[in-house]
Design an enzyme around this catalytic site. Structure first.
Site, mmCIF file in Angstrom:
data_model
loop_
_atom_site.group_PDB
_atom_site.id
_atom_site.type_symbol
_atom_site.label_atom_id
_atom_site.label_comp_id
_atom_site.label_asym_id
_atom_site.label_seq_id
_atom_site.Cartn_x
_atom_site.Cartn_y
_atom_site.Cartn_z
ATOM 1 N N LYS A 101 1.510 -7.753 -4.484
ATOM 2 C CA LYS A 101 2.584 -7.339 -5.403
ATOM 3 C C LYS A 101 3.074 -5.974 -4.939
ATOM 4 C CE LYS A 101 1.727 -5.622 -9.779
ATOM 5 N NZ LYS A 101 2.339 -4.282 -9.682
ATOM 6 N N GLU B 258 6.255 -2.814 -5.930
ATOM 7 C CA GLU B 258 7.231 -2.345 -6.916
ATOM 8 C C GLU B 258 8.586 -2.106 -6.258
ATOM 9 O OE1 GLU B 258 5.684 1.003 -9.117
ATOM 10 O OE2 GLU B 258 3.823 -0.046 -9.617
ATOM 11 N N GLU C 140 7.873 -5.289 -16.384
ATOM 12 C CA GLU C 140 7.049 -4.406 -17.225
ATOM 13 C C GLU C 140 7.951 -3.598 -18.152
ATOM 14 O OE1 GLU C 140 4.152 -1.974 -15.180
ATOM 15 O OE2 GLU C 140 3.699 -0.830 -16.986
ATOM 16 N N ASP D 185 -2.442 -5.452 -5.363
ATOM 17 C CA ASP D 185 -1.321 -4.549 -5.650
ATOM 18 C C ASP D 185 -1.175 -3.543 -4.509
ATOM 19 O OD1 ASP D 185 0.681 -3.667 -7.305
ATOM 20 O OD2 ASP D 185 -0.631 -2.615 -8.715
ATOM 21 N N ASP E 169 -3.206 -1.377 -9.074
ATOM 22 C CA ASP E 169 -3.498 0.033 -8.781
ATOM 23 C C ASP E 169 -3.791 0.792 -10.081
ATOM 24 O OD1 ASP E 169 -0.939 0.238 -9.776
ATOM 25 O OD2 ASP E 169 -0.073 1.191 -8.006
ATOM 26 N N SER E 170 -3.654 0.120 -11.218
ATOM 27 C CA SER E 170 -4.145 0.685 -12.482
ATOM 28 C C SER E 170 -5.650 0.956 -12.384
ATOM 29 C CB SER E 170 -3.847 -0.256 -13.662
ATOM 30 O OG SER E 170 -4.287 -1.567 -13.368
HETATM 31 O O1 KIV Z 1 -1.595 -1.899 -11.546
HETATM 32 C C1 KIV Z 1 -1.385 -2.676 -12.471
HETATM 33 O O2 KIV Z 1 -2.278 -3.112 -13.188
HETATM 34 C C2 KIV Z 1 -0.004 -3.033 -12.719
HETATM 35 C C3 KIV Z 1 0.355 -3.325 -14.130
HETATM 36 C C4 KIV Z 1 0.394 -2.074 -14.934
HETATM 37 C C5 KIV Z 1 1.653 -4.016 -14.250
HETATM 38 O O3 KIV Z 1 0.804 -3.014 -11.819
#
Ligand code: KIV
Length: 297
Positions: free
Chosen positions: A117, A119, A186, A87, A48-49
């Site tokens: 993934k 959190e 992280e 994500d 989600d980055s």
């Molecule tokens: O979204 C992402 O790229 C991530 C990383 C910052 C760990 O979750």
């Protein structure tokens, strides 16, 4: 079939057992996915980055499920033979097991990602179990979790106090018991990450967690020096180290225009490929991350 065989959960665990560190890189679009497809990167994270580096949001919290599916579908088209982790964006899994299963299922069906993934620690164990039981592998994400950075008191290293490091250890155990195939740490002090890794039956990945983990994640736009707003301590740009050989190789070509038309290796695609190859080499030889790119304990 691509140049390199696609990783599976089984082969990723085999590499862990051989002590061969895994390389994991983010990606959000088709063109860069075609570059990554040519490299020995083991896994892709459609993170989600992408909301920040590709869409220009100030942080990851506004990202939607539809945006993530659009990113991940494009990446799958460019990287048919990579193990892709999607994500789960903020708000797509916290509400209930049913919501989490529905969104993970959409992600997997509509984009073709191999795992998701999410959190959070023990409080997310039920979600991890529910998604895993529905047949979709899950990777947990602990330490600095950007979706809840506000609740954590901002972007900071997590695990320096005894209570934070105890919580990390118990959260890892809870996610593993729930069936997570791996955990991303992280911004965690290297010694804590090392302890967790040596006791863990799963795959422990780090981004800003030192070199003693099973695999390293890096953000593509940090590796390429493409994001102008911010660069965290652990982010290494690999472009300066490859420019000399790129320019040297091109300098031997007489007709650059026809070379470019036929080979298409005269630009950013090739620079990115060289830079990503170097990242893979440095991860495998445990040269990355060195102290310059690691937090202090
Ligand atoms: O979204 C992402 O790229 C991530 C990383 C910052 C760990 O979750």
């Amino acid at each position: 079939m691509g140049m390199y065989p696609k990783q599976t959960i089984r082969s990723l665990y085999e590499h862990k057992n051989e002590s061969r560190p895994l390389s994991w890189l983010t990606c959000y679009d088709y063109s860069f996915a075609t570059v990554i497809e040519k490299t020995e990167i083991d896994m892709i994270l459609v993170g989600d980055s992408g909301g920040m580096v590709a869409l220009g949001y100030g942080d990851t919290t506004p990202v939607t499920m539809n945006e993530m599916i659009q990113f991940a579908s494009a990446v799958r088209r460019g990287s048919p033979n990579k193990f892709i982790v999607g994500d789960m964006p903020k708000g797509s899994y916290e509400g209930s097991d049913e919501i989490a299963i529905q969104n993970a299922m959409r992600f997997s069906k509509e984009s073709g990602c191999d795992a998701v993934k999410l959190e959070g620690g023990a409080v997310m164990a039920n979600r991890v179990k529910a998604i895993t039981d529905s047949g979709i592998p899950v990777i947990g994400h602990l330490g600095l979790t950007p979706q809840s950075a506000s609740a954590l008191g901002g972007y900071r290293v997590i695990g320096r106090t005894q209570s934070e490091s105890d919580k990390l250890t118990s959260d890892v155990a809870a996610l593993e018991a729930a069936g997570a195939i791996g955990i991303l740490l992280e911004a965690v002090p290297p010694t804590i990450a090392k302890d967790i890794t040596s006791n863990s039956p799963s795959l422990i990945f780090g981004i800003g967690a030192g070199s003693d983990v099973h695999g390293q994640l890096l953000i593509l736009h940090d590796l390429l020096g493409l994001y102008p707003n911010f660069r965290p301590k652990f982010a290494k740009c690999y472009v300066p180290q490859v420019m000399e050989s790129f320019v040297h190789d091109l300098s031997k070509i007489e007709d650059l225009t026809s070379f470019g038309r036929s080979m298409r290796t005269d630009g950013i695609h090739e620079i990115a490929r060289l830079a990503i190859d170097l990242f893979v080499d440095e991860v495998r030889s445990r040269k990355f991350p060195d102290q310059d790119f690691s937090y202090k304990n």
